[in-house]
Design an enzyme around this catalytic site. Structure first.
Site, PDB file in Angstrom:
ATOM      1  N   PRO A  92       0.835  -1.208   0.000  1.00 13.11           N
ATOM      2  CA  PRO A  92       0.000   0.000   0.000  1.00 13.11           C
ATOM      3  C   PRO A  92       0.867   1.255   0.000  1.00 13.11           C
ATOM      4  CG  PRO A  92      -0.441  -1.404   1.924  1.00 13.11           C
ATOM      5  CD  PRO A  92       0.774  -1.924   1.259  1.00 13.11           C
ATOM      6  N   GLU A  93       0.671   2.082  -0.996  1.00 15.19           N
ATOM      7  CA  GLU A  93       1.294   3.398  -1.055  1.00 15.19           C
ATOM      8  C   GLU A  93       0.161   4.421  -0.922  1.00 15.19           C
ATOM      9  OE1 GLU A  93       4.002   3.681  -4.429  1.00 15.19           O
ATOM     10  OE2 GLU A  93       4.299   1.518  -4.415  1.00 15.19           O
ATOM     11  N   ARG A 101      15.905  -1.360  -4.439  1.00 13.32           N
ATOM     12  CA  ARG A 101      14.594  -1.876  -4.796  1.00 13.32           C
ATOM     13  C   ARG A 101      14.596  -2.384  -6.226  1.00 13.32           C
ATOM     14  NH1 ARG A 101      13.762  -3.115  -0.559  1.00 13.32           N
ATOM     15  NH2 ARG A 101      13.252  -1.712   1.123  1.00 13.32           N
ATOM     16  N   LYS A 108       1.794   7.283   4.069  1.00 10.05           N
ATOM     17  CA  LYS A 108       1.183   5.950   4.107  1.00 10.05           C
ATOM     18  C   LYS A 108       0.649   5.593   5.490  1.00 10.05           C
ATOM     19  CE  LYS A 108       4.838   4.791   0.853  1.00 10.05           C
ATOM     20  NZ  LYS A 108       6.179   4.190   0.739  1.00 10.05           N
TER      21      LYS A 108
END
Length: 287
Positions: free
Chosen positions: A2-3, A277, A58
């Site tokens: 979730p962003e 990432r 967030k």
DNA sequence: CTTCTTGTTACTGA
DNA sequence: ATCAGTAACAAGAA
């Protein structure tokens, strides 16, 4: 994962469902999911009501009708907040095919039972997420210290970002992911924004020119707004407050599309590692 | 068995 | 003090 768009979707959904409902019971299935003393946690929340729900980056922020504390919930990578009416216990979203569609299930870490018998469950496969009570003052200090401007606010503009990037050797993607620079962008939307702006994610932040910064800020805002409109991106785990998937997945142009053709130029997209990432980009249109 | 996944923080060394 | 890179955290999937 979730962003901002996913958390925003949950906030908007939950506002319609649980505001001012009396909290009849607080369920803790995994004590370490609750930071601080669980007894105090239950004592403050039981019998109370959520008077408002908001978000910073967030982080979900639940205001309470009684007392000065706020309930903070961070979903980290695999957290879900799923609301159920009595007798409607369906929650989809975990990748394991249709396992445990009843709630609570083996990934349910905490829950709230409301006076109307509706429930809100906090599920988290990997248990990185947390629930925590914080005083208003404590929260304000933390937001000030750890959170940069909201990406959809006026404070997040090309001049601000260029100033933050000046003389820095960190990758431009690393800068976007730094919550102290701008709060709410994660791996998916960083890759998407950089692709839309035509910037190579590994480029040193200090070497992105003013014109590119303008494009990057504009692309970030446009993509985040669009993603909110489609209720977020479900890659494998995220679901909204009704247990439903987000639909922005089909609008992604680079994330999880490595080895597929770039939708802008047709060149094959590549995957590499930037800012620690997984990073997808187009070697032909991003420089 | 190894490698990969991500949000955030702690740690390391420059 | 600041910066940048990386390990760690957990629980899987492949």
């Amino acid at each position: 994962m979730p962003e901002l768009p996913e958390v925003e979707t949950i906030v908007r959904d939950l506002r319609k469902k649980i505001i001012n409902q009396r909290i009849a019971d607080v369920l803790i299935f995994l004590p370490r999911a609750v930071q601080g003393d669980p007894d105090i946690f239950v004592r403050i929340l039981k019998g109370n009501r959520f008077s408002d729900i908001s978000r910073r980056g967030k982080l979900l922020i639940f205001s309470l009708a009684k007392g000065a504390d706020k309930l903070l919930i961070h979903l980290k990578m695999t957290g879900q907040l799923v609301y159920c009416h009595q007798g409607r216990l369906i929650a989809g979203g975990h990748s394991q095919a249709d396992f445990d569609r009843h709630l609570p299930n083996r990934h349910t870490r905490a829950g709230f039972v409301f006076a109307d018998h509706a429930r809100l469950y906090f599920n988290d496969l990997r248990t990185f997420g947390y629930l925590r009570l914080a005083s208003g003052q404590e929260l304000a200090r933390e937001l000030d210290k750890k959170f940069g401007p909201e990406p959809l606010s006026r404070q997040f503009n090309a001049i601000y970002l260029a100033r933050a990037a000046k003389d820095r050797k960190i990758s431009i993607k690393g800068l976007l992911l730094d919550q102290k620079i701008v709060a709410g962008i994660g791996n998916i939307y960083a890759d998407e924004a950089l692709h839309a702006a035509g910037i190579f994610p590994g480029r040193a932040a200090g070497r992105v020119n003013a014109r590119q910064m303008e494009k990057l800020v504009a692309a970030s805002k446009r993509i985040l707004r669009q993603a909110i409109k489609y209720r977020g991106t479900t890659f494998n785990n995220y679901v909204d407050a009704d247990g439903q998937r987000g639909h922005f997945y089909q609008h992604l142009k680079v994330y999880n599309r490595a080895d597929q053709p770039c939708l802008a130029c047709g060149h094959l997209l590549r995957k590499t590692r930037i800012a620690g990432r997984g990073t997808a980009y187009c070697p032909a249109c991003q420089h």
